[in-house]
Design a protein around this motif. Structure first.
Motif, PDB file in Angstrom:
ATOM      1  N   LYS A   1      -2.040 -10.100   1.691  1.00  0.00           N
ATOM      2  CA  LYS A   1      -0.484 -10.159   1.836  1.00  0.00           C
ATOM      3  C   LYS A   1       0.059  -8.837   1.771  1.00  0.00           C
ATOM      4  O   LYS A   1       0.984  -8.439   2.371  1.00  0.00           O
ATOM      5  N   THR A   2      -0.390  -8.108   0.588  1.00  0.00           N
ATOM      6  CA  THR A   2       0.295  -6.814   0.241  1.00  0.00           C
ATOM      7  C   THR A   2      -0.356  -5.613   1.373  1.00  0.00           C
ATOM      8  O   THR A   2       0.684  -5.114   1.626  1.00  0.00           O
ATOM      9  N   PHE A   3      -1.660  -5.705   1.753  1.00  0.00           N
ATOM     10  CA  PHE A   3      -1.902  -4.765   2.773  1.00  0.00           C
ATOM     11  C   PHE A   3      -1.231  -4.947   4.106  1.00  0.00           C
ATOM     12  O   PHE A   3      -0.685  -3.937   4.659  1.00  0.00           O
ATOM     13  N   TRP A   4      -1.043  -6.182   4.503  1.00  0.00           N
ATOM     14  CA  TRP A   4      -0.493  -6.433   5.844  1.00  0.00           C
ATOM     15  C   TRP A   4       0.982  -6.288   5.796  1.00  0.00           C
ATOM     16  O   TRP A   4       1.538  -6.364   6.918  1.00  0.00           O
ATOM     17  N   ALA A   5       1.503  -6.265   4.737  1.00  0.00           N
ATOM     18  CA  ALA A   5       3.011  -6.016   4.445  1.00  0.00           C
ATOM     19  C   ALA A   5       3.560  -4.650   5.206  1.00  0.00           C
ATOM     20  O   ALA A   5       4.705  -4.361   5.381  1.00  0.00           O
ATOM     21  N   GLY A   6       2.426  -3.622   5.441  1.00  0.00           N
ATOM     22  CA  GLY A   6       2.824  -2.352   6.087  1.00  0.00           C
ATOM     23  C   GLY A   6       3.373  -1.213   5.244  1.00  0.00           C
ATOM     24  O   GLY A   6       3.816  -0.366   5.373  1.00  0.00           O
ATOM     25  N   GLY A   7       2.653  -1.411   3.808  1.00  0.00           N
ATOM     26  CA  GLY A   7       3.104  -0.405   3.057  1.00  0.00           C
ATOM     27  C   GLY A   7       2.313   0.902   3.093  1.00  0.00           C
ATOM     28  O   GLY A   7       1.389   0.968   3.921  1.00  0.00           O
ATOM     29  N   ASN A   8       2.580   1.768   2.260  1.00  0.00           N
ATOM     30  CA  ASN A   8       1.945   3.148   2.217  1.00  0.00           C
ATOM     31  C   ASN A   8       0.399   2.998   1.774  1.00  0.00           C
ATOM     32  O   ASN A   8       0.247   2.531   0.742  1.00  0.00           O
ATOM     33  N   LEU A   9      -0.733   3.270   2.606  1.00  0.00           N
ATOM     34  CA  LEU A   9      -2.069   3.121   2.181  1.00  0.00           C
ATOM     35  C   LEU A   9      -2.339   4.104   0.951  1.00  0.00           C
ATOM     36  O   LEU A   9      -3.212   3.690   0.132  1.00  0.00           O
ATOM     37  N   HIS A  10      -1.607   5.207   0.805  1.00  0.00           N
ATOM     38  CA  HIS A  10      -2.191   5.958  -0.173  1.00  0.00           C
ATOM     39  C   HIS A  10      -1.730   5.485  -1.520  1.00  0.00           C
ATOM     40  O   HIS A  10      -2.011   5.508  -2.655  1.00  0.00           O
ATOM     41  N   GLN A  11      -0.205   4.957  -1.562  1.00  0.00           N
ATOM     42  CA  GLN A  11       0.151   4.134  -2.486  1.00  0.00           C
ATOM     43  C   GLN A  11      -0.633   2.892  -2.903  1.00  0.00           C
ATOM     44  O   GLN A  11      -0.738   2.763  -4.271  1.00  0.00           O
ATOM     45  N   LEU A  12      -0.987   2.112  -1.934  1.00  0.00           N
ATOM     46  CA  LEU A  12      -1.890   1.140  -2.152  1.00  0.00           C
ATOM     47  C   LEU A  12      -3.390   1.506  -2.831  1.00  0.00           C
ATOM     48  O   LEU A  12      -3.750   0.750  -3.754  1.00  0.00           O
ATOM     49  N   TYR A  13      -3.814   2.579  -2.200  1.00  0.00           N
ATOM     50  CA  TYR A  13      -5.090   3.035  -2.836  1.00  0.00           C
ATOM     51  C   TYR A  13      -4.970   3.430  -4.416  1.00  0.00           C
ATOM     52  O   TYR A  13      -5.805   3.326  -5.323  1.00  0.00           O
ATOM     53  N   GLN A  14      -3.816   4.255  -4.824  1.00  0.00           N
ATOM     54  CA  GLN A  14      -3.673   4.743  -6.079  1.00  0.00           C
ATOM     55  C   GLN A  14      -3.261   3.314  -7.143  1.00  0.00           C
ATOM     56  O   GLN A  14      -3.714   3.321  -8.153  1.00  0.00           O
ATOM     57  N   SER A  15      -2.630   2.281  -6.292  1.00  0.00           N
ATOM     58  CA  SER A  15      -2.303   1.289  -7.153  1.00  0.00           C
ATOM     59  C   SER A  15      -3.785   0.565  -7.608  1.00  0.00           C
ATOM     60  O   SER A  15      -4.156  -0.053  -8.479  1.00  0.00           O
ATOM     61  N   ALA A  16      -4.598   0.248  -6.533  1.00  0.00           N
ATOM     62  CA  ALA A  16      -6.048  -0.242  -6.613  1.00  0.00           C
ATOM     63  C   ALA A  16      -6.847   0.482  -7.592  1.00  0.00           C
ATOM     64  O   ALA A  16      -7.490   0.047  -8.200  1.00  0.00           O
TER      65      ALA A  16
END
Length: 230
Positions: free
Chosen positions: A57-72
């Motif tokens: 859900k978070t990934f396909w919400a269309g957020g910034n991939l770099h921010q998602l990577y930092q969070s992960a």
């Protein structure tokens, strides 16, 4: 049948032959371990399914991939298997682009994408190995326990009939206790095997479905990285 004979479950086990008692103890121990793994795997698979759904859900919400990577990468313990697969691929993609930018040679996009894909496949294998842990034990318990119980039954029946040689008249009351205590071994073997088989089939199905979702994500994310590298 002699009314003084105690044919209760506890009495039959306590009066059983030593070999039969050892087989019963082995089956009970295996059953206890099996149930421990069943409950552990139940919680693990449910948690993996829930965290996979949350990450999708978070990934396909269309957020910034770099921010998602930092969070992960900053909180790996609270993220699921799919998040770690994403982290491996995205991390390798970023490292590849940084190494290519620092080099004087032309940026090899294909090599960077292949590296990201290999990193995700390696993470995928690690996650699948963790999800499939203890399934082999459940499969072994489900297939072997009935035969171990049958061994105890055969041994107990042999011992019961061997005891008939010491009596002048063979009656049902003389052989019934020995046969009953022998059959308990088969019952305990089935008690250990049936839950293990059911749990193995259920967890194998759930793990296979998660594997399909992981593999689909690897392919879809690879396509996204390919588009971003152009």
């Amino acid at each position: 049948m002699n009314g003084t004979q105690d044919l209760s479950f506890i009495a039959l086990i306590s009066n059983a032959h030593l070999i039969v008692q050892l087989i019963m103890a082995l089956l009970l121990g295996v059953s206890l371990i099996s149930w421990t793994y069943i409950f552990k795997k139940l919680f693990d698979v449910r948690a993996a399914r829930r965290m996979t759904l949350d990450f999708e859900k978070t990934f396909w919400a269309g957020g910034n991939l770099h921010q998602l990577y930092q969070s992960a990468s900053s909180n790996r313990a609270n993220h699921g298997a799919l998040s770690r697969i994403f982290e491996a691929g995205m991390g390798e993609f970023i490292k590849g682009k940084q190494a290519g930018a620092a080099s004087r040679d032309a940026l090899d996009v294909g090599a960077i994408l292949d590296g990201a894909r290999r990193a995700m496949r390696a993470a995928f294998q690690r996650e699948m190995d963790a999800l499939e842990s203890h399934l082999a034990f459940l499969a072994s318990v489900g297939s072997v326990s009935p035969y171990i119980g049958l061994l105890g039954t055969v041994w107990g029946i042999m011992n019961a009939f061997r005891g008939l040689a010491n009596v002048q008249q063979a009656t049902l009351s003389a052989v019934a206790p020995g046969i009953a205590e022998a059959l308990i071994a088969t019952a305990i073997g089935l008690f250990a095997a049936i839950p293990a088989v059911v749990a193995y089939n259920r967890f194998s199905h759930d793990v296979d479905r998660l594997a399909i979702r992981f593999e689909s994500f690897v392919e879809e994310f690879s396509n996204i990285l390919q588009r971003q590298s152009r």
